[in-house]
Design a protein around this motif. Structure first.
Motif, PDB file in Angstrom:
ATOM      1  N   GLU A  38      -7.055  48.852  -4.069  1.00  0.00           N
ATOM      2  CA  GLU A  38      -6.458  48.996  -2.741  1.00  0.00           C
ATOM      3  C   GLU A  38      -6.021  47.623  -2.249  1.00  0.00           C
ATOM      4  O   GLU A  38      -6.863  46.756  -2.007  1.00  0.00           O
ATOM      5  CB  GLU A  38      -7.462  49.588  -1.751  1.00  0.00           C
ATOM      6  CG  GLU A  38      -7.806  51.044  -1.976  1.00  0.00           C
ATOM      7  CD  GLU A  38      -8.705  51.589  -0.884  1.00  0.00           C
ATOM      8  OE1 GLU A  38      -9.171  50.792  -0.023  1.00  0.00           O
ATOM      9  OE2 GLU A  38      -8.962  52.807  -0.879  1.00  0.00           O
ATOM     10  N   TYR A 163      -6.961  42.201  -2.767  1.00  0.00           N
ATOM     11  CA  TYR A 163      -7.222  43.626  -2.934  1.00  0.00           C
ATOM     12  C   TYR A 163      -8.726  43.876  -2.964  1.00  0.00           C
ATOM     13  O   TYR A 163      -9.524  42.947  -3.094  1.00  0.00           O
ATOM     14  CB  TYR A 163      -6.594  44.158  -4.227  1.00  0.00           C
ATOM     15  CG  TYR A 163      -7.147  43.502  -5.475  1.00  0.00           C
ATOM     16  CD1 TYR A 163      -8.193  44.082  -6.190  1.00  0.00           C
ATOM     17  CD2 TYR A 163      -6.644  42.287  -5.949  1.00  0.00           C
ATOM     18  CE1 TYR A 163      -8.717  43.478  -7.314  1.00  0.00           C
ATOM     19  CE2 TYR A 163      -7.166  41.674  -7.068  1.00  0.00           C
ATOM     20  CZ  TYR A 163      -8.198  42.265  -7.751  1.00  0.00           C
ATOM     21  OH  TYR A 163      -8.725  41.658  -8.859  1.00  0.00           O
ATOM     22  N   ARG A 164      -9.070  45.123  -2.824  1.00  0.00           N
ATOM     23  CA  ARG A 164     -10.463  45.532  -3.023  1.00  0.00           C
ATOM     24  C   ARG A 164     -10.518  46.610  -4.089  1.00  0.00           C
ATOM     25  O   ARG A 164      -9.550  47.339  -4.306  1.00  0.00           O
ATOM     26  CB  ARG A 164     -11.092  46.045  -1.719  1.00  0.00           C
ATOM     27  CG  ARG A 164     -10.495  47.332  -1.201  1.00  0.00           C
ATOM     28  CD  ARG A 164     -11.345  47.920  -0.072  1.00  0.00           C
ATOM     29  NE  ARG A 164     -11.486  47.006   1.047  1.00  0.00           N
ATOM     30  CZ  ARG A 164     -10.690  46.998   2.107  1.00  0.00           C
ATOM     31  NH1 ARG A 164      -9.680  47.852   2.191  1.00  0.00           N
ATOM     32  NH2 ARG A 164     -10.879  46.146   3.080  1.00  0.00           N
ATOM     33  N   ARG A 165     -11.649  46.680  -4.764  1.00  0.00           N
ATOM     34  CA  ARG A 165     -11.881  47.720  -5.757  1.00  0.00           C
ATOM     35  C   ARG A 165     -12.815  48.758  -5.155  1.00  0.00           C
ATOM     36  O   ARG A 165     -13.879  48.410  -4.635  1.00  0.00           O
ATOM     37  CB  ARG A 165     -12.525  47.133  -7.027  1.00  0.00           C
ATOM     38  CG  ARG A 165     -11.735  46.009  -7.688  1.00  0.00           C
ATOM     39  CD  ARG A 165     -12.537  45.477  -8.864  1.00  0.00           C
ATOM     40  NE  ARG A 165     -11.923  44.317  -9.483  1.00  0.00           N
ATOM     41  CZ  ARG A 165     -12.148  43.056  -9.105  1.00  0.00           C
ATOM     42  NH1 ARG A 165     -12.954  42.816  -8.076  1.00  0.00           N
ATOM     43  NH2 ARG A 165     -11.569  42.045  -9.733  1.00  0.00           N
TER      44      ARG A 165
END
Length: 253
Positions: A38, A163-165
């Motif tokens: 994301e 981003y993030r996971r």
């Protein structure tokens, strides 16, 4: 090598090319992505870091998503990338994305991980000046060892988190059902976070997972896996397709 039957857990867009490469060598695989990417909304602080890109002697890109999203940001603010700085990529696949954009990139050959980048003589050369600065393009969290080591060398390090996971939502028993239905004899994770998600998804079936060989990209993740009870851990020394295939060639189920 063809005796392997692997579970791939990378983000969905990365599973497909790896599965195709494995199939070419007669290796069966099934995909169960344990990470979804994301992009993070851009903050004023992040915008400032990108606008000040020319202040950094080295830029280190730690992953393919960091490369893709970072280049989108670069396009917004820099008609031409700054000169007199060196770009580094943790892995060959990340380097490919940056090189396709037109950047000259250095990546470790023997060990595609933080330690491999830190050992590069080109990194030392890039930082041979007073008060050197490094920008690390990454996701939310991670690669702390890299920053800590550089700071111990007297380098100022900044992060640009892009981003993030997140963990996809799966029904209970999805993991074990997949292992049984596909008759899999190996599981592959691409990072410490994907390993953590594997453990979460396994739930009460974790003791079963501990008996299945686990392929990991680095010794750091291997240590996590052993500490969690995995009985057989295979370190691929990188997350590239070439690194994975080399490990499969060396080891058998």
């Amino acid at each position: 090598m063809t005796a392997w039957r692997l579970l791939l857990t990378r983000p969905a867009e990365e599973c497909e090319p790896l599965a195709a490469a494995l199939a070419e060598r007669g290796i069966h695989s099934a995909s169960l992505p344990l990470l979804a990417i994301e992009p993070l909304p851009e903050t004023p602080e992040q915008r400032s870091l990108m606008l000040d890109l020319d202040r950094y002697k080295a830029v280190i890109v730690v992953s393919k998503p960091a490369a893709r999203i970072g280049l989108e940001r670069l396009d917004q603010y820099w008609p031409q990338p700054p000169i007199n700085q060196t770009w580094f990529a943790v892995g060959a696949a990340t380097a490919d994305i940056l090189e396709a954009y037109g950047l000259s990139v250095i990546t470790p050959v023997q060990s595609e991980d933080s330690e491999g980048v830190l050992a590069l003589p080109q990194l030392d050369e890039a930082l041979q000046e007073a008060d050197p600065r490094v920008l690390i393009l990454r996701g939310e969290g991670g690669r702390e060892t890299m920053a800590e080591t550089l700071r111990e060398r007297g380098v100022q390090v900044d992060y640009l988190e892009l981003y993030r996971r997140v963990m996809p939502d799966y029904p209970q028993n999805t993991l074990t059902d997949c292992l049984v239905a596909e008759r899999l004899n190996g599981v592959m994770v691409s990072s410490g976070q994907s390993f953590a998600h594997l453990r979460t998804l396994a739930g009460l079936a974790w003791p079963v997972l501990c008996t299945v060989p686990l392929l990991v990209p680095s010794e750091r993740v291997a240590e996590q896996a052993r500490a969690a009870g995995i009985q057989r851990v295979i370190t691929c020394h990188g997350a590239s397709t070439a690194a994975v295939l080399a490990a499969l060639e060396e080891h058998h189920p």
